[in-house]
Design a protein around this motif. Sequence first.
Motif, PDB file in Angstrom:
ATOM      1  N   HIS A 113      -6.777  -3.621  -3.889  1.00  0.00           N
ATOM      2  CA  HIS A 113      -7.763  -4.439  -3.112  1.00  0.00           C
ATOM      3  C   HIS A 113      -7.999  -2.922  -1.738  1.00  0.00           C
ATOM      4  CE1 HIS A 113      -4.177  -5.285  -2.486  1.00  0.00           C
ATOM      5  NE2 HIS A 113      -4.501  -5.071  -0.545  1.00  0.00           N
ATOM      6  N   LEU A 114      -7.212  -1.649  -1.903  1.00  0.00           N
ATOM      7  CA  LEU A 114      -6.802  -1.112  -1.344  1.00  0.00           C
ATOM      8  C   LEU A 114      -7.747  -0.089  -2.021  1.00  0.00           C
ATOM      9  CD1 LEU A 114      -2.975  -0.927  -0.053  1.00  0.00           C
ATOM     10  CD2 LEU A 114      -4.903  -1.715   1.014  1.00  0.00           C
ATOM     11  N   GLY A 115      -8.475   0.042  -2.599  1.00  0.00           N
ATOM     12  CA  GLY A 115      -8.912   1.317  -3.206  1.00  0.00           C
ATOM     13  C   GLY A 115      -8.144   2.268  -3.988  1.00  0.00           C
ATOM     14  N   LEU A 116      -6.445   1.885  -3.750  1.00  0.00           N
ATOM     15  CA  LEU A 116      -5.749   3.244  -3.779  1.00  0.00           C
ATOM     16  C   LEU A 116      -5.613   2.906  -5.617  1.00  0.00           C
ATOM     17  CD1 LEU A 116      -3.738   4.940  -3.083  1.00  0.00           C
ATOM     18  CD2 LEU A 116      -1.898   2.929  -2.796  1.00  0.00           C
ATOM     19  N   ARG A 117      -4.678   4.396  -6.316  1.00  0.00           N
ATOM     20  CA  ARG A 117      -4.142   4.343  -7.855  1.00  0.00           C
ATOM     21  C   ARG A 117      -3.231   4.935  -7.770  1.00  0.00           C
ATOM     22  NH1 ARG A 117      -8.082   2.138 -11.672  1.00  0.00           N
ATOM     23  NH2 ARG A 117      -9.576   2.130 -10.818  1.00  0.00           N
ATOM     24  N   ILE A 118      -2.385   4.106  -8.421  1.00  0.00           N
ATOM     25  CA  ILE A 118      -0.762   4.885  -8.098  1.00  0.00           C
ATOM     26  C   ILE A 118      -0.223   5.280  -9.409  1.00  0.00           C
ATOM     27  CG2 ILE A 118       1.493   4.831  -7.292  1.00  0.00           C
ATOM     28  CD1 ILE A 118       0.521   3.443  -5.000  1.00  0.00           C
ATOM     29  N   GLY A 119      -0.101   5.501 -10.176  1.00  0.00           N
ATOM     30  CA  GLY A 119      -0.031   6.309 -11.286  1.00  0.00           C
ATOM     31  C   GLY A 119       0.961   7.615 -11.014  1.00  0.00           C
ATOM     32  N   CYS A 120       1.429   8.312 -12.759  1.00  0.00           N
ATOM     33  CA  CYS A 120       2.032   9.450 -12.821  1.00  0.00           C
ATOM     34  C   CYS A 120       1.928  10.458 -14.046  1.00  0.00           C
ATOM     35  CB  CYS A 120       3.932   8.644 -13.841  1.00  0.00           C
ATOM     36  SG  CYS A 120       4.517   7.469 -13.088  1.00  0.00           S
ATOM     37  N   ALA A 121       2.281  11.237 -14.040  1.00  0.00           N
ATOM     38  CA  ALA A 121       1.797  12.998 -14.788  1.00  0.00           C
ATOM     39  C   ALA A 121       2.212  12.457 -16.363  1.00  0.00           C
ATOM     40  CB  ALA A 121       2.373  14.057 -14.711  1.00  0.00           C
ATOM     41  N   GLY A 122       1.653  11.411 -16.631  1.00  0.00           N
ATOM     42  CA  GLY A 122       1.970  11.024 -18.331  1.00  0.00           C
ATOM     43  C   GLY A 122       2.906   9.609 -18.115  1.00  0.00           C
ATOM     44  N   TRP A 123       3.222   9.133 -19.246  1.00  0.00           N
ATOM     45  CA  TRP A 123       3.122   7.413 -19.580  1.00  0.00           C
ATOM     46  C   TRP A 123       4.682   7.704 -20.470  1.00  0.00           C
ATOM     47  CZ3 TRP A 123      -1.589   8.855 -21.697  1.00  0.00           C
ATOM     48  CH2 TRP A 123      -1.216   8.738 -23.209  1.00  0.00           C
ATOM     49  N   ARG A 162      -9.830  10.841  -2.752  1.00  0.00           N
ATOM     50  CA  ARG A 162      -8.822  11.302  -2.366  1.00  0.00           C
ATOM     51  C   ARG A 162      -7.686  11.240  -3.542  1.00  0.00           C
ATOM     52  NH1 ARG A 162     -11.827  13.415   1.112  1.00  0.00           N
ATOM     53  NH2 ARG A 162     -11.676  13.447   3.217  1.00  0.00           N
ATOM     54  N   TYR A 163      -6.862  12.582  -3.611  1.00  0.00           N
ATOM     55  CA  TYR A 163      -5.489  13.100  -4.401  1.00  0.00           C
ATOM     56  C   TYR A 163      -4.628  13.599  -4.084  1.00  0.00           C
ATOM     57  CZ  TYR A 163      -5.369  13.031  -9.526  1.00  0.00           C
ATOM     58  OH  TYR A 163      -4.732  13.209 -11.537  1.00  0.00           O
ATOM     59  N   GLU A 179      -4.026   7.265   6.214  1.00  0.00           N
ATOM     60  CA  GLU A 179      -5.132   7.985   7.992  1.00  0.00           C
ATOM     61  C   GLU A 179      -5.764   8.964   6.744  1.00  0.00           C
ATOM     62  OE1 GLU A 179      -1.295   8.115  10.795  1.00  0.00           O
ATOM     63  OE2 GLU A 179      -1.688   9.929   9.305  1.00  0.00           O
ATOM     64  N   GLU A 180      -5.553   9.595   6.103  1.00  0.00           N
ATOM     65  CA  GLU A 180      -6.482  10.234   5.181  1.00  0.00           C
ATOM     66  C   GLU A 180      -7.403  10.300   3.892  1.00  0.00           C
ATOM     67  OE1 GLU A 180      -4.372  13.716   3.671  1.00  0.00           O
ATOM     68  OE2 GLU A 180      -3.294  14.756   5.598  1.00  0.00           O
ATOM     69  N   THR A 181      -6.785   8.798   4.107  1.00  0.00           N
ATOM     70  CA  THR A 181      -8.504   8.885   3.000  1.00  0.00           C
ATOM     71  C   THR A 181      -9.660   7.426   3.681  1.00  0.00           C
ATOM     72  OG1 THR A 181      -6.638   7.908   1.347  1.00  0.00           O
ATOM     73  CG2 THR A 181      -8.981   6.627   0.749  1.00  0.00           C
ATOM     74  N   PRO A 182     -10.639   8.108   3.804  1.00  0.00           N
ATOM     75  CA  PRO A 182     -11.877   7.263   4.417  1.00  0.00           C
ATOM     76  C   PRO A 182     -12.258   6.130   4.247  1.00  0.00           C
ATOM     77  CG  PRO A 182     -12.933   9.319   3.570  1.00  0.00           C
ATOM     78  CD  PRO A 182     -11.020   9.068   3.170  1.00  0.00           C
ATOM     79  N   ASN A 183     -12.872   5.066   4.591  1.00  0.00           N
ATOM     80  CA  ASN A 183     -12.496   4.186   4.516  1.00  0.00           C
ATOM     81  C   ASN A 183     -14.406   3.872   3.252  1.00  0.00           C
ATOM     82  OD1 ASN A 183     -12.121   2.636   6.551  1.00  0.00           O
ATOM     83  ND2 ASN A 183     -13.593   2.411   8.045  1.00  0.00           N
ATOM     84  N   GLY A 184     -13.459   3.186   2.514  1.00  0.00           N
ATOM     85  CA  GLY A 184     -14.438   2.996   0.922  1.00  0.00           C
ATOM     86  C   GLY A 184     -14.116   3.916  -0.229  1.00  0.00           C
ATOM     87  N   ALA A 185     -13.475   4.711  -0.156  1.00  0.00           N
ATOM     88  CA  ALA A 185     -13.291   5.588  -0.588  1.00  0.00           C
ATOM     89  C   ALA A 185     -12.113   5.558  -1.624  1.00  0.00           C
ATOM     90  CB  ALA A 185     -12.787   7.357   0.016  1.00  0.00           C
ATOM     91  N   GLU A 186     -11.824   6.495  -2.692  1.00  0.00           N
ATOM     92  CA  GLU A 186     -10.686   5.797  -3.641  1.00  0.00           C
ATOM     93  C   GLU A 186      -9.756   6.806  -3.514  1.00  0.00           C
ATOM     94  OE1 GLU A 186     -11.286   4.982  -7.938  1.00  0.00           O
ATOM     95  OE2 GLU A 186     -11.067   6.760  -8.302  1.00  0.00           O
ATOM     96  N   ALA A 187      -8.319   6.829  -3.374  1.00  0.00           N
ATOM     97  CA  ALA A 187      -7.229   7.415  -3.555  1.00  0.00           C
ATOM     98  C   ALA A 187      -6.601   7.155  -4.625  1.00  0.00           C
ATOM     99  CB  ALA A 187      -7.002   7.126  -1.766  1.00  0.00           C
ATOM    100  N   TRP A 188      -6.203   8.626  -4.712  1.00  0.00           N
ATOM    101  CA  TRP A 188      -5.073   8.485  -6.175  1.00  0.00           C
ATOM    102  C   TRP A 188      -3.971   8.921  -6.261  1.00  0.00           C
ATOM    103  CZ3 TRP A 188      -6.637   8.550 -11.942  1.00  0.00           C
ATOM    104  CH2 TRP A 188      -7.822   8.247 -12.445  1.00  0.00           C
TER     105      TRP A 188
END
Length: 268
Positions: free
Chosen positions: A9-19, A188-189, A217-226
């Motif tokens: 719901h935040l437009g935020l994706r959190i993950g890792c380099a590889g699984w 944003r990435y 602070e650095e993610t504009p409204n409506g943007a997707e952030a990784w």
Amino acid sequence: MAEPTSTRHLGLRIGCAGWSIATAQQPLFDSGASLLERYASRFDAVEINSSFYRPHRPQTYERWAATVPADFRFTLKMPRTISHHARLRKAEPLLDDFLAQVAPMGDKLGCLLLQLPPSLAFDGRVAGAFFKRLRARWNGGVACEPRHASWFAGPADDLWLRYRLARVGADPAPCPAARHATGEPALRYWRLHGSPRTYYSAYDDDALRAVATQVSEETPNGAEAWVIFDNTAHGHAIPDALRLQQLTAMPEPVEQTQPRTVHTRSRD
């Protein structure tokens, strides 16, 4: 097992380099037929770095895409033959080969990542020609991680917006400006490589809280952030990513109910 913390719901994706999942971390994940399926029970994004070193068959990308839920997304690191060998020059055949390989991922491919060598200085003519050709072939998300200081000066700023490129915010940063994610407003990435020792160091709670604040602070409204954790050498990426999920989670809204009217009978 604790329920995964939702950040969608935040437009935020959190993950890792590889699984990769260490044995001690496996109880944190649901069961599954593969490590990728287990990883996807807690995360909705992953960055594939092996594509930087060698090509994969289209069938491999197709299998990976079929393994994960519908809302899961991959970032694919573009081959070093493009970034480090060709150094963005005359790279059209290499681009065509790479994009043909990854096409079976369909809409599960959320972003392409281009990491540039530290020795590659900004050349507006070369960079502009490359990104123009890339955009003629790929309309999705593109994140670029330059590592030469010249990419963080004014002349490069127009490039990010003209070709809808997200400039990666990196830690450790090769120069102060490099820690900030900017560029294309819709994307944003961040790549967190481990600090102070790249790929090895974990992030403590203070550092992760600072990351959470920066993303907000650095993610504009409506943007997707990784936010991708690349500090995998000693297995810190997974616990750090799970902790950031907790720190960026918003409480579920409390259901509001209409106040009850209490009727009383007057005594006769």
